[in-house]
Design a protein around this motif. Structure first.
Motif, PDB file in Angstrom:
ATOM      1  N   THR A 240       9.555  54.795   4.915  1.00 15.61           N
ATOM      2  CA  THR A 240       8.747  55.593   5.836  1.00 15.61           C
ATOM      3  C   THR A 240       9.091  55.255   7.287  1.00 15.61           C
ATOM      4  N   ILE A 241       9.282  53.968   7.564  1.00 13.75           N
ATOM      5  CA  ILE A 241       9.646  53.540   8.919  1.00 13.75           C
ATOM      6  C   ILE A 241      10.953  54.191   9.349  1.00 13.75           C
ATOM      7  N   VAL A 242      11.944  54.181   8.459  1.00 18.68           N
ATOM      8  CA  VAL A 242      13.251  54.750   8.806  1.00 18.68           C
ATOM      9  C   VAL A 242      13.161  56.258   8.990  1.00 18.68           C
ATOM     10  N   LEU A 243      12.414  56.937   8.129  1.00 12.52           N
ATOM     11  CA  LEU A 243      12.277  58.391   8.256  1.00 12.52           C
ATOM     12  C   LEU A 243      11.612  58.776   9.575  1.00 12.52           C
ATOM     13  N   LEU A 244      10.579  58.036   9.967  1.00 16.02           N
ATOM     14  CA  LEU A 244       9.911  58.326  11.229  1.00 16.02           C
ATOM     15  C   LEU A 244      10.817  57.995  12.415  1.00 16.02           C
ATOM     16  N   ALA A 245      11.603  56.916  12.266  1.00 14.87           N
ATOM     17  CA  ALA A 245      12.523  56.555  13.347  1.00 14.87           C
ATOM     18  C   ALA A 245      13.583  57.632  13.530  1.00 14.87           C
ATOM     19  N   ALA A 246      14.008  58.252  12.437  1.00 11.93           N
ATOM     20  CA  ALA A 246      15.017  59.304  12.535  1.00 11.93           C
ATOM     21  C   ALA A 246      14.486  60.538  13.254  1.00 11.93           C
ATOM     22  N   GLN A 247      13.153  60.667  13.294  1.00 15.42           N
ATOM     23  CA  GLN A 247      12.550  61.785  14.016  1.00 15.42           C
ATOM     24  C   GLN A 247      12.431  61.506  15.514  1.00 15.42           C
ATOM     25  N   GLY A 248      12.873  60.316  15.944  1.00 15.92           N
ATOM     26  CA  GLY A 248      12.865  59.963  17.349  1.00 15.92           C
ATOM     27  C   GLY A 248      11.569  59.350  17.843  1.00 15.92           C
ATOM     28  N   ARG A 249      10.712  58.925  16.934  1.00 18.25           N
ATOM     29  CA  ARG A 249       9.436  58.342  17.360  1.00 18.25           C
ATOM     30  C   ARG A 249       9.638  56.915  17.843  1.00 18.25           C
ATOM     31  N   SER A 250       8.752  56.483  18.699  1.00 20.88           N
ATOM     32  CA  SER A 250       8.827  55.130  19.248  1.00 20.88           C
ATOM     33  C   SER A 250       8.351  54.114  18.229  1.00 20.88           C
ATOM     34  N   ASN A 251       8.734  52.860  18.455  1.00 29.20           N
ATOM     35  CA  ASN A 251       8.314  51.792  17.552  1.00 29.20           C
ATOM     36  C   ASN A 251       6.800  51.638  17.537  1.00 29.20           C
ATOM     37  N   ALA A 252       6.163  51.758  18.699  1.00 24.78           N
ATOM     38  CA  ALA A 252       4.714  51.597  18.771  1.00 24.78           C
ATOM     39  C   ALA A 252       3.998  52.689  17.974  1.00 24.78           C
ATOM     40  N   ARG A 253       4.499  53.918  18.067  1.00 24.56           N
ATOM     41  CA  ARG A 253       3.853  55.015  17.339  1.00 24.56           C
ATOM     42  C   ARG A 253       4.044  54.857  15.834  1.00 24.56           C
ATOM     43  N   ILE A 254       5.249  54.442  15.443  1.00 22.15           N
ATOM     44  CA  ILE A 254       5.502  54.224  14.008  1.00 22.15           C
ATOM     45  C   ILE A 254       4.611  53.106  13.476  1.00 22.15           C
ATOM     46  N   ALA A 255       4.486  52.036  14.250  1.00 23.65           N
ATOM     47  CA  ALA A 255       3.646  50.917  13.831  1.00 23.65           C
ATOM     48  C   ALA A 255       2.213  51.360  13.623  1.00 23.65           C
ATOM     49  N   ALA A 256       1.722  52.228  14.493  1.00 30.19           N
ATOM     50  CA  ALA A 256       0.348  52.710  14.357  1.00 30.19           C
ATOM     51  C   ALA A 256       0.182  53.584  13.116  1.00 30.19           C
ATOM     52  N   GLU A 257       1.188  54.418  12.821  1.00 32.78           N
ATOM     53  CA  GLU A 257       1.091  55.309  11.670  1.00 32.78           C
ATOM     54  C   GLU A 257       1.235  54.561  10.349  1.00 32.78           C
ATOM     55  N   VAL A 258       2.146  53.614  10.282  1.00 30.96           N
ATOM     56  CA  VAL A 258       2.399  52.882   9.039  1.00 30.96           C
ATOM     57  C   VAL A 258       1.446  51.698   8.885  1.00 30.96           C
ATOM     58  N   ARG A 259       0.770  51.333   9.999  1.00 29.85           N
ATOM     59  CA  ARG A 259      -0.191  50.217  10.005  1.00 29.85           C
ATOM     60  C   ARG A 259       0.506  48.882   9.777  1.00 29.85           C
ATOM     61  N   VAL A 260       1.551  48.661  10.549  1.00 37.46           N
ATOM     62  CA  VAL A 260       2.225  47.371  10.577  1.00 37.46           C
ATOM     63  C   VAL A 260       2.420  47.001  12.034  1.00 37.46           C
ATOM     64  N   CYS A 261       2.889  45.787  12.284  1.00 37.78           N
ATOM     65  CA  CYS A 261       3.115  45.376  13.666  1.00 37.78           C
ATOM     66  C   CYS A 261       4.438  45.956  14.180  1.00 37.78           C
ATOM     67  N   VAL A 262       4.586  45.991  15.503  1.00 40.25           N
ATOM     68  CA  VAL A 262       5.777  46.575  16.123  1.00 40.25           C
ATOM     69  C   VAL A 262       7.032  45.807  15.736  1.00 40.25           C
ATOM     70  N   ASP A 263       6.925  44.462  15.607  1.00 39.27           N
ATOM     71  CA  ASP A 263       8.097  43.665  15.234  1.00 39.27           C
ATOM     72  C   ASP A 263       8.634  44.063  13.858  1.00 39.27           C
ATOM     73  N   THR A 264       7.720  44.405  12.932  1.00 41.77           N
ATOM     74  CA  THR A 264       8.155  44.836  11.600  1.00 41.77           C
ATOM     75  C   THR A 264       8.944  46.137  11.684  1.00 41.77           C
ATOM     76  N   VAL A 265       8.463  47.079  12.493  1.00 46.02           N
ATOM     77  CA  VAL A 265       9.173  48.341  12.675  1.00 46.02           C
ATOM     78  C   VAL A 265      10.535  48.094  13.304  1.00 46.02           C
ATOM     79  N   ARG A 266      10.553  47.246  14.326  1.00 45.68           N
ATOM     80  CA  ARG A 266      11.812  46.953  15.013  1.00 45.68           C
ATOM     81  C   ARG A 266      12.824  46.317  14.057  1.00 45.68           C
ATOM     82  N   THR A 267      12.333  45.430  13.174  1.00 43.90           N
ATOM     83  CA  THR A 267      13.226  44.737  12.239  1.00 43.90           C
ATOM     84  C   THR A 267      13.908  45.705  11.282  1.00 43.90           C
TER      85      THR A 267
END
Length: 388
Positions: A37-64
């Motif tokens: 889910t993180i990768v799919l949202l990232a491919a849509q051009g969303r920011s790490n902070a927005r993805i973290a809020a949607e997936v309910r994880v911390c920003v570092d997890t999204v960045r990793t």
């Protein structure tokens, strides 16, 4: 302090397809679904902070996981190999647990008929094999070698001294031969037996038809409405069934079934009609064969080996009757059973095809050879059988 820019993610069509299957699959592990889910949202051009809020994880997890995918693709979403915690049990302890599972409890002095994982864990501690061990650990260790000591299968050793000869006669008839000579067009093979004690169980409440997200419901309590026997003769090569219901089994009911079949064409004017039967009291031994031949001179009775009813094809038809007619047993009286069985015969004969019997005399010889090798390797079992 400037914010570090998010790593751009570009997806090929095949990668997007696989990621969607991971993200929306019902059997996908939670961590794999989350990463996809993180990768799919990232491919849509969303920011790490927005993805973290949607997936309910911390920003570092999204960045990793965004960075790992950008560098290594789908393979990078899997967990990296880790050294892990040191094993709690030695190889010797694991071997002793498996050896214990491969023994009968009675042989070890434990008053059980078979092992379960909790009982094995308890016995391992009692014997001092390990200080402590959980049920799940025992189950996991046994799973590696497909050991399931709580399961069992029954079997019976061949006791008929003429097993090979009798079984070969039956199998050859299924293959359109008898004593090495092909059967003629006016020779037929009938497989016959009795299905005893079909009960009429009058349910105390009506059976409910299946509904949305609900299986058919059959009331547990019932009144007994009597029982009857179902006798059937199955033409092996024409896939035609002749049946009758009787109050009980015996010589007279069996001969009535024979007369029902032999009074019809093409059997009445056939050159020979082979009747394959087991060793039940209704048709056991030479007297039964002589009785049959005396009543109908063109018949030949062929007995299956003792304890080998599996060579009788009518048993397959009885299994069909059990599944499609008798189960679940919900009949108001015996007349309803008779009517249902007669109607099913007509329905079955309208579309039936011969059973695809594939067990030949060659397979029989291979089976007997394997049994001979097994007996030679375990002579104590052969002695026990002979003593019995």
């Amino acid at each position: 302090m400037p914010t570090r820019p998010a790593v751009p993610v570009m997806l090929a069509a095949s990668e997007r397809h696989r990621l969607k299957k991971m993200a929306y699959g019902h059997k996908t592990p939670h961590h794999a679904r989350q990463r996809a889910t993180i990768v799919l949202l990232a491919a849509q051009g969303r920011s790490n902070a927005r993805i973290a809020a949607e997936v309910r994880v911390c920003v570092d997890t999204v960045r990793t996981w965004r960075g790992r995918f950008a560098r290594g693709g789908l393979a990078a979403l899997a967990d990296r190999k880790r050294s892990g915690r040191p094993p709690s049990f030695t190889a010797l302890q694991v071997a002793e647990v498996k050896a214990l599972a491969c023994q009968l409890p009675a042989e070890t002095g434990v008053p059980l008929s078979r092992w379960s994982c909790p009982e094995l864990a308890r016995e391992v501690v009692t014997r001092g094999i390990a200080r402590s061990i959980s049920t799940s650990t025992v189950r996991r260790r046994l799973k590696n070698d497909a050991l399931k000591p709580w399961q069992y299968r029954s079997w019976i050793f061949i006791r008929d001294p003429d097993f090979r000869t009798k079984a070969a006669h039956v199998l050859d008839l299924y293959a359109h031969t008898f004593e090495g000579v092909p059967l003629g067009e006016d020779e037929y093979v009938i497989s016959s037996d009795e299905k005893t004690s079909i009960q009429a169980r009058c349910r105390c409440h009506p059976t409910l038809a299946p509904g949305q997200a609900r299986a058919m419901r059959v009331n547990h309590t019932y009144g007994r409405g009597g029982a009857l026997a179902y006798l059937a003769a199955y033409d092996v090569h024409r896939a035609k069934v002749f049946g009758r219901c009787e109050a009980r089994t015996g010589i007279d009911p069996f001969m009535a079934l024979v007369a029902q079949v032999m009074s019809q064409e093409p059997y009445a004017s056939a050159k020979r009609v082979f009747w394959i039967v087991d060793n039940g009291s209704s048709h056991r031994g030479k007297k039964a064969a002589d009785r049959l031949t005396k009543a109908f001179p063109n018949t030949v009775m062929i007995h299956t080996p003792v304890h080998a009813s599996w060579t009788n094809q009518v048993e397959i038809f009885f299994s069909v009757v059990q599944r499609k007619v008798v189960t679940p047993n919900d009949f108001t009286n015996l007349d309803q059973i008779r009517d249902r069985l007669r109607a099913f015969e007509d329905r079955y004969n309208a579309t039936a095809q011969p059973f695809q019997w594939k067990f030949t005399t060659s397979d029989l010889d291979d089976l007997l050879a394997r049994l001979d090798r097994h007996t030679a390797d375990h002579p104590e079992e052969s002695s026990a059988v002979l003593a019995a």
